[in-house]
Scaffold this motif. Sequence first.
Motif, short mmCIF file in Angstrom:
data_model
loop_
_atom_site.label_atom_id
_atom_site.label_comp_id
_atom_site.label_asym_id
_atom_site.label_seq_id
_atom_site.Cartn_x
_atom_site.Cartn_y
_atom_site.Cartn_z
N ASN A 73 24.08 7.85 -4.06
CA ASN A 73 24.37 7.64 -5.47
C ASN A 73 23.18 7.11 -6.24
O ASN A 73 23.31 6.76 -7.42
CB ASN A 73 25.55 6.68 -5.64
CG ASN A 73 26.84 7.24 -5.07
OD1 ASN A 73 27.08 8.44 -5.11
ND2 ASN A 73 27.69 6.37 -4.54
N THR A 159 32.15 13.04 -12.25
CA THR A 159 33.29 12.85 -13.14
C THR A 159 32.78 12.36 -14.48
O THR A 159 31.88 11.53 -14.56
CB THR A 159 34.26 11.82 -12.54
OG1 THR A 159 34.65 12.25 -11.23
CG2 THR A 159 35.50 11.68 -13.41
N ARG A 188 34.82 1.47 -11.75
CA ARG A 188 34.49 2.60 -10.87
C ARG A 188 33.54 3.50 -11.64
O ARG A 188 33.89 4.04 -12.68
CB ARG A 188 35.74 3.37 -10.49
CG ARG A 188 35.49 4.60 -9.62
CD ARG A 188 34.99 4.24 -8.23
NE ARG A 188 36.01 3.51 -7.47
CZ ARG A 188 35.83 3.09 -6.22
NH1 ARG A 188 34.65 3.29 -5.60
NH2 ARG A 188 36.79 2.43 -5.58
N CYS A 191 29.51 8.01 -10.46
CA CYS A 191 28.96 8.46 -9.18
C CYS A 191 29.84 8.04 -8.01
O CYS A 191 29.59 8.45 -6.87
CB CYS A 191 27.54 7.95 -9.00
SG CYS A 191 27.42 6.14 -8.89
N GLY A 192 30.85 7.20 -8.25
CA GLY A 192 31.75 6.76 -7.20
C GLY A 192 31.59 5.32 -6.77
O GLY A 192 32.45 4.78 -6.09
N THR A 193 30.50 4.68 -7.16
CA THR A 193 30.25 3.29 -6.79
C THR A 193 31.23 2.36 -7.49
O THR A 193 31.56 2.56 -8.66
CB THR A 193 28.81 2.90 -7.16
OG1 THR A 193 27.89 3.64 -6.36
CG2 THR A 193 28.56 1.41 -6.96
#
Length: 201
Positions: A73, A159, A188, A191-193
């Motif tokens: 990420n 997203t 959130r 990138c998902g982190t």
Amino acid sequence: SLLMKAGEATRKFGFDDLSSIEFGVTAASPSERAALIELTDGSVLNTKKLSIESRRLEISLSCGGELEVNSRNVQSVRFKTYENQMGLGKQWQEITDDDSRKSDAIVITRNLRLATVEGIVGDISDDKLGFSIDERSARVAVDKLDAILFYHASGREMTTPVCEILLADNSRLLAVKIEWNLPLLRARLACGTLAEIPVEK
């Protein structure tokens, strides 16, 4: 939704009705920044402490928050930044725009020009970075580096973020979901982190 309390009165707002939320915090100076980290979703982190172990970055933000980020990420880790000293700002932009790279890389200054050396980025400890080229490994002093670049295969979709979080140290987080669990703001990122930041920051 967001609940706001003023005196004895409480009001509830839907996020669709809000354009921004501001907290009464004092701006933090990034003057002691250890690195400027850009994530793959465009989030930017001003850090005061950084370590890398097994492709995971442990980050302490200049404003005091902490988070852990997988290297998948992370776009870049910059130890030096440039406005346009000797054209270095333009050179940096050219390096980051180049999609022909097929591995991680380190960026160094040679004869007033930025140069990339491709290889595999290892751990950072004792102010040195482990770096491998083919079967050769070396420990490189971090203060000799301009930046670290992590390789990512093309085609990954992010997203779409629903909001941007600007921290007191000018870090910028692009989030797809946020939750208040006072005294923390849990976000959130696109990138998902997962980031957990004290609201006072």
